[in-house]
Write an enzyme that holds these catalytic residues in place. Structure first.
Site, PDB file in Angstrom:
ATOM      1  N   ARG A 183       0.850  -1.188   0.000  1.00  0.00           N
ATOM      2  CA  ARG A 183       0.000   0.000   0.000  1.00  0.00           C
ATOM      3  C   ARG A 183       0.888   1.241   0.000  1.00  0.00           C
ATOM      4  O   ARG A 183       2.106   1.140   0.127  1.00  0.00           O
ATOM      5  CB  ARG A 183      -0.947   0.001   1.206  1.00  0.00           C
ATOM      6  CG  ARG A 183      -0.196  -0.356   2.482  1.00  0.00           C
ATOM      7  CD  ARG A 183      -0.655   0.317   3.699  1.00  0.00           C
ATOM      8  NE  ARG A 183      -0.550   1.747   3.619  1.00  0.00           N
ATOM      9  CZ  ARG A 183       0.588   2.439   3.774  1.00  0.00           C
ATOM     10  NH1 ARG A 183       1.761   1.834   3.972  1.00  0.00           N
ATOM     11  NH2 ARG A 183       0.580   3.760   3.721  1.00  0.00           N
ATOM     12  N   GLY A 184       0.232   2.409  -0.124  1.00  0.00           N
ATOM     13  CA  GLY A 184       0.994   3.644  -0.246  1.00  0.00           C
ATOM     14  C   GLY A 184       1.180   3.911  -1.732  1.00  0.00           C
ATOM     15  O   GLY A 184       1.513   2.998  -2.501  1.00  0.00           O
ATOM     16  N   ALA A 185       0.944   5.154  -2.146  1.00  0.00           N
ATOM     17  CA  ALA A 185       0.869   5.459  -3.574  1.00  0.00           C
ATOM     18  C   ALA A 185       2.105   5.035  -4.388  1.00  0.00           C
ATOM     19  O   ALA A 185       1.965   4.311  -5.393  1.00  0.00           O
ATOM     20  CB  ALA A 185       0.578   6.951  -3.742  1.00  0.00           C
ATOM     21  N   GLN A 236      -3.110   2.672   9.867  1.00  0.00           N
ATOM     22  CA  GLN A 236      -1.772   2.737   9.251  1.00  0.00           C
ATOM     23  C   GLN A 236      -0.808   3.547  10.120  1.00  0.00           C
ATOM     24  O   GLN A 236       0.405   3.306  10.093  1.00  0.00           O
ATOM     25  CB  GLN A 236      -1.852   3.390   7.853  1.00  0.00           C
ATOM     26  CG  GLN A 236      -2.461   2.514   6.782  1.00  0.00           C
ATOM     27  CD  GLN A 236      -3.950   2.759   6.631  1.00  0.00           C
ATOM     28  OE1 GLN A 236      -4.609   3.137   7.601  1.00  0.00           O
ATOM     29  NE2 GLN A 236      -4.489   2.532   5.456  1.00  0.00           N
ATOM     30  N   ASP A 240      -1.920  10.918  -2.386  1.00  0.00           N
ATOM     31  CA  ASP A 240      -2.235   9.869  -3.362  1.00  0.00           C
ATOM     32  C   ASP A 240      -2.472  10.439  -4.750  1.00  0.00           C
ATOM     33  O   ASP A 240      -2.277   9.753  -5.747  1.00  0.00           O
ATOM     34  CB  ASP A 240      -3.455   9.073  -2.906  1.00  0.00           C
ATOM     35  CG  ASP A 240      -3.067   8.152  -1.769  1.00  0.00           C
ATOM     36  OD1 ASP A 240      -3.015   8.626  -0.621  1.00  0.00           O
ATOM     37  OD2 ASP A 240      -2.744   6.988  -2.046  1.00  0.00           O
ATOM     38  N   ASN A 279      -5.563  12.443   0.024  1.00  0.00           N
ATOM     39  CA  ASN A 279      -4.712  11.604   0.881  1.00  0.00           C
ATOM     40  C   ASN A 279      -5.650  10.861   1.830  1.00  0.00           C
ATOM     41  O   ASN A 279      -6.883  11.045   1.789  1.00  0.00           O
ATOM     42  CB  ASN A 279      -3.694  12.465   1.640  1.00  0.00           C
ATOM     43  CG  ASN A 279      -2.632  11.623   2.338  1.00  0.00           C
ATOM     44  OD1 ASN A 279      -2.046  10.730   1.729  1.00  0.00           O
ATOM     45  ND2 ASN A 279      -2.380  11.877   3.603  1.00  0.00           N
ATOM     46  N   LYS A 280      -5.080  10.031   2.666  1.00  0.00           N
ATOM     47  CA  LYS A 280      -5.879   9.210   3.586  1.00  0.00           C
ATOM     48  C   LYS A 280      -6.945  10.038   4.301  1.00  0.00           C
ATOM     49  O   LYS A 280      -6.673  11.150   4.754  1.00  0.00           O
ATOM     50  CB  LYS A 280      -4.925   8.555   4.603  1.00  0.00           C
ATOM     51  CG  LYS A 280      -5.561   7.689   5.656  1.00  0.00           C
ATOM     52  CD  LYS A 280      -6.408   6.584   5.089  1.00  0.00           C
ATOM     53  CE  LYS A 280      -5.677   5.707   4.118  1.00  0.00           C
ATOM     54  NZ  LYS A 280      -6.572   4.816   3.338  1.00  0.00           N
TER      55      LYS A 280
HETATM   56  O1  MRU Z   1      -4.850   3.261   1.905  1.00  0.00           O
HETATM   57  P1  MRU Z   1      -3.376   3.475   1.940  1.00  0.00           P
HETATM   58  O2  MRU Z   1      -2.719   2.952   3.178  1.00  0.00           O
HETATM   59  O3  MRU Z   1      -2.694   3.001   0.679  1.00  0.00           O
HETATM   60  O4  MRU Z   1      -3.204   5.067   1.972  1.00  0.00           O
HETATM   61  C1  MRU Z   1      -1.916   5.599   1.865  1.00  0.00           C
HETATM   62  C2  MRU Z   1      -1.867   7.063   2.037  1.00  0.00           C
HETATM   63  O5  MRU Z   1      -2.868   7.737   2.142  1.00  0.00           O
HETATM   64  C3  MRU Z   1      -0.500   7.697   1.999  1.00  0.00           C
HETATM   65  O6  MRU Z   1      -0.467   8.860   2.763  1.00  0.00           O
HETATM   66  C4  MRU Z   1      -0.160   8.069   0.543  1.00  0.00           C
HETATM   67  O7  MRU Z   1      -0.335   6.969  -0.301  1.00  0.00           O
HETATM   68  C5  MRU Z   1       1.223   8.581   0.407  1.00  0.00           C
HETATM   69  S1  MRU Z   1       2.434   7.307   0.649  1.00  0.00           S
HETATM   70  C6  MRU Z   1       3.955   7.959   0.369  1.00  0.00           C
END
Ligand code: MRU
Length: 346
Positions: free
Chosen positions: A46-48, A196, A237, A247-248
């Site tokens: 996970r994470g962009a 997270q 994201d 973002n989240k």
């Molecule tokens: O649902 P997730 O855990 O993939 O969400 C991730 C986020 O919102 C992060 O802040 C974002 O992807 C940036 S990661 C460098």
């Protein structure tokens, strides 16, 4: 401890299964595109930036045993696999950015043989991984200059090594500042519903001996009112040309709080998280996730049965709340639109 979220090992993709952290640090091997789709969908990876890289490897896994000889038909197969992976999650633009790169590479190389095209696909995935590692380093260096010698920062979700191929984006700033001798205290939002912040950010910062304190999401306002937060640092994201970004979920509320309390609000992200095709945050597709993520806590039901649930995984923060974007090419301050356009063109 160096964290390797995703690697290519013995002809397989190796990832950390992030659903199990921090209780178990377990690696999982991925051999098929179907497994990769599920790993992305289920947030094992996970994470962009990390899901962008994962999708490039996913395409290779999906075509490496393809038997045909016709490069044009191979290209069609690549597109079909890429389109399938694109359905795994909708919000992080890095996923689509990487898949577009994969398609473009093959489309522009149709004079090559199929075995050669397959090799090129793998090389591209490996290059994206290395490239992301470098971008994280650069984000860390630019961002660290924004933090004073001694300060407290608040972060949300996980924008660290676990979310990238390198030292992260928001957390890269913290790691780099700490390495420079700055005294950084971090407050990590737990980040309901999937935690997270509590599970991943707290764990990874502790691995690097960063001073981290966990808070419930709803503590952020009080900390800011007490004057205990110098800056908020988050990842993204998808960032629009206007500077609106997703973002989240919970990031928007933090931005409003930061604005009210005159706390700086920084967004750290590589250019692969910018969407040159979207002007306004209203157009960002937001992922909705299953109700049980909200009605359960630590796998135990915590809400009445048959309850209606609203569970968007992301929210959109308007550009006016952002103090600056920290990218691998430098800091972008308001007004954003012309600067972002210029950066994405160069
Ligand atoms: O649902 P997730 O855990 O993939 O969400 C991730 C986020 O919102 C992060 O802040 C974002 O992807 C940036 S990661 C460098």
């Amino acid at each position: 401890m160096q964290i390797h979220t995703i690697t290519w090992t013995n002809n397989r993709v190796k990832i950390i299964d992030q659903r199990l952290l921090p209780l178990k640090l377990r690696y999982e091997y991925i051999d098929t595109v179907r497994q990769m789709w599920r790993a992305i969908r289920e947030l094992r990876i996970r994470g962009a930036p990390a899901i962008g890289i994962a999708s490039a490897f996913g395409v290779y896994l999906g075509v490496r045993h393809w038997h045909g000889k016709d490069p044009e038909k191979f290209y069609q197969r690549v597109c079909a696999v890429a389109d399938y992976l694109a359905t795994a999650r909708p919000t992080a633009v890095n996923l689509f950015w990487a898949l577009e790169k994969v398609k473009n590479l093959i489309r522009s190389s149709l004079t090559q043989s199929v075995p050669e095209l397959k090799k090129m696909l793998l090389s591209l995935a490996l290059a994206l991984l290395e490239d992301d590692r470098r971008r994280c380093q650069a984000i860390g260096s630019y961002g660290a200059k924004l933090l004073p010698q001694r300060c407290s920062v608040l972060t949300h979700c996980n924008a660290g090594a676990l979310a990238t191929a390198g030292i992260g984006t928001a957390l890269a700033v913290i790691y780099t500042a700490q390495k420079q001798g700055k005294k950084i205290k971090v407050f990590a939002d737990e980040t309901r519903p999937l935690l997270q912040g509590a599970r991943l950010t707290a764990w990874e910062l502790m691995q690097s001996h960063v001073d981290v304190t966990l808070i419930c999401d709803n503590m952020a306002g009080t900390l800011m009112a007490q004057g205990n937060i110098h800056a908020v640092l988050v990842g993204a994201d998808r960032i629009c040309v206007s500077g609106d970004f997703a973002n989240k979920v919970g990031t928007y509320a933090l931005a409003v709080l930061a604005h009210h309390h005159r706390v700086k609000f920084y967004v750290a992200a590589p250019l692969s998280s910018f969407d040159p095709n979207l002007r306004s945050g209203k157009d960002i597709p937001i992922e909705f996730r299953p109700p049980d993520e909200v009605t359960t806590f630590a796998n135990k039901r915590c809400a009445p049965p048959n309850l209606k649930v609203y569970n968007p995984a992301f929210d959109v923060t308007p550009a006016r709340f952002v103090t600056a974007f920290i990218t691998e090419r430098g800091i972008i301050t308001p007004p954003f639109t012309a600067k972002i356009k210029k950066l994405l063109k160069s």
